[in-house]
Design a protein around this motif. Structure first.
Motif, PDB file in Angstrom:
ATOM      1  N   ASN A 161      13.639  25.856  10.245  1.00 15.22           N
ATOM      2  CA  ASN A 161      15.003  25.651   9.801  1.00 15.22           C
ATOM      3  C   ASN A 161      15.200  26.156   8.336  1.00 15.22           C
ATOM      4  N   ALA A 162      14.047  25.701   7.585  1.00 13.14           N
ATOM      5  CA  ALA A 162      14.234  25.726   5.836  1.00 13.14           C
ATOM      6  C   ALA A 162      13.948  27.322   5.718  1.00 13.14           C
ATOM      7  N   LEU A 163      13.393  28.061   6.582  1.00 15.55           N
ATOM      8  CA  LEU A 163      13.331  29.558   6.046  1.00 15.55           C
ATOM      9  C   LEU A 163      14.532  30.328   6.097  1.00 15.55           C
ATOM     10  N   PRO A 164      14.598  31.366   5.260  1.00 16.35           N
ATOM     11  CA  PRO A 164      15.911  32.236   5.067  1.00 16.35           C
ATOM     12  C   PRO A 164      16.225  32.476   6.487  1.00 16.35           C
ATOM     13  N   VAL A 165      17.651  32.714   6.543  1.00 19.02           N
ATOM     14  CA  VAL A 165      18.435  33.223   7.725  1.00 19.02           C
ATOM     15  C   VAL A 165      18.453  32.262   8.768  1.00 19.02           C
ATOM     16  N   HIS A 166      17.626  31.352   8.763  1.00 16.13           N
ATOM     17  CA  HIS A 166      17.402  30.202  10.052  1.00 16.13           C
ATOM     18  C   HIS A 166      18.693  29.251   9.885  1.00 16.13           C
ATOM     19  N   HIS A 167      18.995  28.601  11.006  1.00 12.46           N
ATOM     20  CA  HIS A 167      20.240  27.802  10.931  1.00 12.46           C
ATOM     21  C   HIS A 167      19.870  26.516  11.420  1.00 12.46           C
ATOM     22  N   PRO A 168      19.656  25.469  10.567  1.00 13.87           N
ATOM     23  CA  PRO A 168      19.011  24.135  10.937  1.00 13.87           C
ATOM     24  C   PRO A 168      20.117  23.421  11.915  1.00 13.87           C
ATOM     25  N   GLY A 169      21.348  23.785  11.934  1.00 20.87           N
ATOM     26  CA  GLY A 169      22.065  23.007  12.979  1.00 20.87           C
ATOM     27  C   GLY A 169      22.362  23.683  14.292  1.00 20.87           C
ATOM     28  N   LEU A 170      23.489  23.699  14.589  1.00 27.27           N
ATOM     29  CA  LEU A 170      23.779  24.424  15.805  1.00 27.27           C
ATOM     30  C   LEU A 170      24.365  25.738  15.860  1.00 27.27           C
ATOM     31  N   VAL A 171      24.104  26.470  16.930  1.00 31.38           N
ATOM     32  CA  VAL A 171      24.783  27.751  17.115  1.00 31.38           C
ATOM     33  C   VAL A 171      25.730  27.683  18.339  1.00 31.38           C
ATOM     34  N   ILE A 172      26.947  28.244  18.257  1.00 28.06           N
ATOM     35  CA  ILE A 172      27.757  28.491  19.365  1.00 28.06           C
ATOM     36  C   ILE A 172      27.372  29.409  20.359  1.00 28.06           C
ATOM     37  N   THR A 173      27.471  29.178  21.726  1.00 31.39           N
ATOM     38  CA  THR A 173      27.152  30.095  22.668  1.00 31.39           C
ATOM     39  C   THR A 173      28.230  30.561  23.488  1.00 31.39           C
ATOM     40  N   ASP A 174      29.534  29.746  23.549  1.00 32.81           N
ATOM     41  CA  ASP A 174      30.670  30.072  24.331  1.00 32.81           C
ATOM     42  C   ASP A 174      31.846  29.374  23.705  1.00 32.81           C
ATOM     43  N   ILE A 175      32.988  30.013  23.904  1.00 33.71           N
ATOM     44  CA  ILE A 175      34.279  29.314  23.614  1.00 33.71           C
ATOM     45  C   ILE A 175      35.050  29.470  24.754  1.00 33.71           C
ATOM     46  N   THR A 176      35.824  28.533  25.053  1.00 30.77           N
ATOM     47  CA  THR A 176      37.088  28.648  26.065  1.00 30.77           C
ATOM     48  C   THR A 176      38.204  27.932  25.730  1.00 30.77           C
ATOM     49  N   LEU A 177      39.346  28.065  26.346  1.00 29.97           N
ATOM     50  CA  LEU A 177      40.696  27.550  26.195  1.00 29.97           C
ATOM     51  C   LEU A 177      40.983  26.627  27.300  1.00 29.97           C
ATOM     52  N   ALA A 178      41.166  25.374  27.410  1.00 31.59           N
ATOM     53  CA  ALA A 178      41.648  24.531  28.791  1.00 31.59           C
ATOM     54  C   ALA A 178      42.994  24.185  28.608  1.00 31.59           C
ATOM     55  N   THR A 179      43.735  24.390  29.352  1.00 31.48           N
ATOM     56  CA  THR A 179      45.313  24.101  29.642  1.00 31.48           C
ATOM     57  C   THR A 179      45.525  23.149  30.618  1.00 31.48           C
ATOM     58  N   CYS A 180      46.266  22.291  30.501  1.00 32.02           N
ATOM     59  CA  CYS A 180      46.870  21.029  31.355  1.00 32.02           C
ATOM     60  C   CYS A 180      48.172  20.663  31.306  1.00 32.02           C
ATOM     61  N   SER A 181      48.712  20.275  32.458  1.00 30.83           N
ATOM     62  CA  SER A 181      50.051  19.769  32.635  1.00 30.83           C
ATOM     63  C   SER A 181      50.416  18.511  33.118  1.00 30.83           C
TER      64      SER A 181
END
Length: 560
Positions: free
Chosen positions: A35-55
């Motif tokens: 994770n300390a090497l260049p371009v690597h991401h020590p945290g999280l990466v996002i694999t999906d996004i969605t939107l939830a609607t409710c009533s």
């Protein structure tokens, strides 16, 4: 010996390159090193996004997806203004080390009605995936995609047609989410971060080579979530009577920044109009972007309205501390309030000596004892003790004692001190007292502490249509006959900045929004001040300095 060193260096470089390539392909290194090497991401990466609607009318609908897979961003996209509807963005995220061959990572996000392949040029044959709300995702499962600088590592939501992103590494979507109309909610924009968290730049303050240092005090911006509604705009028919509060306010402040070119901006409270800021973060980013884009350091204290929105004082300061060029800090935990701190302005060139000390103190909000002391809160004993101790420590430090010129001190607060009420101290040429100062009913003695510690001026906001300066003078000691000569000697300037924001009240006979400038000449130990107004009837009037005066000469408070 030299030949051996070169051989060892070449060998070490070769080993590093080989290990780096092997790690990129086979992950041979432990996570802590990988994770300390260049371009690597020590945290999280996002694999999906969605939107939830409710009533609230449909008991089977839900805005909470499976928590074992989805993380919900806790911002109702309707800002709780929907009659029956609510909506939330959910993200799926994983650590880079947990990704499987079946996982995809997001490398781009768009919002719109049409597939970006058909609506944008240069998209080639890339495949975009559709999600609710007009969200389009470009995802890939290619090897090492999670190491790409394009990889999305965080997602957030901002509100308003005027929403901007102030954080480094973040990018806001130009198009708002496509939501069904519900209530009177502002536009909603996705914003994403690529790569790791960027440590904000915190520049040091230093006197310019001409021996000067300029501060622009911006008081009472009163920004909203969204465009905001103008209150008491002047002139009423300006721009055909159309007035959006925040754009007009920010345009005014931006124009002053460009013409005055201050070395520091002091935001002296009520930046956020809590009542109209259900997402205070969106309001904060709007003013912060003004300074960050111009690379101007800014210092923040809070007023009585800032924390009446979605964020507490602590959260607001934490947010501010995360931004580039922001110099405000929480201050000591044992001291009452949030935002009790000081900043040192160093002498020019590479000197380590302080030329100017600026104190910032939290004046809190409303009175904790409304029955006995109606109105507003006061500076607490712990704050005054902290100020006195800090001032003494700094005076005895090498950074102060070694300064070859006259060192000067100034303070900034939001709510005025009780002494601002002394009508006889108001200097007519400095501005006007259009409203009665709404200072605390209880006097905790901070004015005397300022005088005792040699502070030359204090400046506040809060009362929008007051923009005067009052000159406090010393009083003779009745028990000391020798003290008579020192009576009525100028000892402290107490100034108002005047309100800058159209989201806050004005009126009182046609008050024009304004800001105050303090110009420090360290060669002469002089402080000058003037104001700039948002509108003037005469051509070029907004470019002129008004009520210009000298407050300090030769390091001493002087009558103007």
């Amino acid at each position: 010996m030299v030949r051996t060193s070169i051989q060892l260096g070449v060998l070490a470089l070769t080993v590093f390159v080989v290990v780096f390539l092997l790690d990129s392909r086979f992950r041979v290194l432990p996570d802590a090193i990988h994770n300390a090497l260049p371009v690597h991401h020590p945290g999280l990466v996002i694999t999906d996004i969605t939107l939830a609607t409710c009533s609230s009318l449909n008991i089977l609908s839900t805005c909470k997806l499976d928590s074992s897979k989805w993380h919900r961003i806790e911002k109702d996209l309707y800002l709780s203004k929907g009659w029956v509807s609510h909506a939330y963005i959910h993200i799926e995220r994983k650590r880079e080390s947990e990704l499987t061959e079946a996982d995809k990572v997001i490398v781009d996000v768009r919002v719109g009605r049409l597939d970006p392949v058909t609506s944008e040029k240069d998209q080639g044959h890339e495949r975009w995936e559709s999600r609710p709300g007009g969200i389009w995702l470009k995802r890939t499962s290619k090897r090492h995609a999670s190491d790409s600088v394009k990889t999305v590592t965080a997602v957030d939501v901002l509100f308003g047609a005027d929403a901007v992103e102030a954080r480094p590494g973040w990018q806001i979507t130009l198009q708002p989410l496509l939501l069904s109309n519900s209530g009177d909610s502002p536009e909603v924009h996705l914003t994403v971060r690529r790569g790791s968290v960027v440590k904000p730049e915190k520049p040091s303050l230093r006197v310019r080579k001409d021996g000067k240092f300029k501060i622009l005090q911006v008081a009472d911006l009163h920004l909203s979530t969204g465009l905001g509604v103008c209150r008491d705009p002047e002139p009423p028919n300006h721009n055909g009577g159309k007035c959006d509060a925040d754009p007009r306010t920010l345009e005014f402040v931006g124009s002053v920044l460009d013409s005055e070119k201050p070395d520091l901006v002091v935001l002296s409270g009520d930046q956020v109009n809590g009542e109209t800021a259900p997402d205070a973060q969106s309001a904060v980013f709007k003013y912060a972007e003004l300074f960050i884009s111009r690379q101007i350091p800014f210092a923040t204290i809070f007023g009585n309205h800032d924390d009446e929105g979605s964020l507490s004082r602590e959260a607001l300061m934490q947010l501010s501390e995360s931004l580039p060029y922001s110099l405000g800090t929480h201050g000591p935990a044992a001291v009452d309030g949030v935002g009790n701190y000081y900043l040192e302005v160093l002498a020019h060139k590479s000197s380590a000596h302080s030329a100017l000390t600026l104190y910032f103190l939290d004046t809190h909000g409303y009175s904790p004892d409304e029955r006995q002391f109606r109105g507003y809160d006061w500076l607490k004993k712990s704050q005054i003790d902290w100020f006195r101790a800090t001032s003494k420590d700094l005076k005895n430090s090498a950074s102060h004692s070694g300064y070859s010129h006259v060192h000067m001190d100034m303070a900034f607060i939001h709510i005025p001190l009780p002494e601002y009420r002394n009508q006889n101290d108001i200097v007519d040429a400095s501005g006007k007292a259009r409203e009665s100062p709404t200072a605390p009913g209880f006097n905790s003695g901070f004015k005397q502490a300022l005088v005792d510690e040699g502070v030359l001026a204090v400046s506040c906001g809060h009362d929008h249509v007051n923009d005067y300066c009052a000159l406090a003078r010393s009083e003779a000691d009745a028990n000391n006959n020798n003290d008579a000569a020192a009576a009525h000697k100028p000892e402290l300037w107490m100034c108002y900045a005047g309100g800058s924001g159209f989201g806050g009240y004005a009126g009182y006979g046609g008050f024009h929004r304004r800001v105050r400038v303090y110009d420090f000449d360290m060669n002469e130990a002089r402080i000058e001040t003037w104001k700039r107004v948002e509108w003037a009837e005469a051509k070029g009037g907004t470019e002129k300095r008004i009520d210009e005066m000298i407050l300090v000469e030769g390091g001493k408070v002087v009558a103007s």
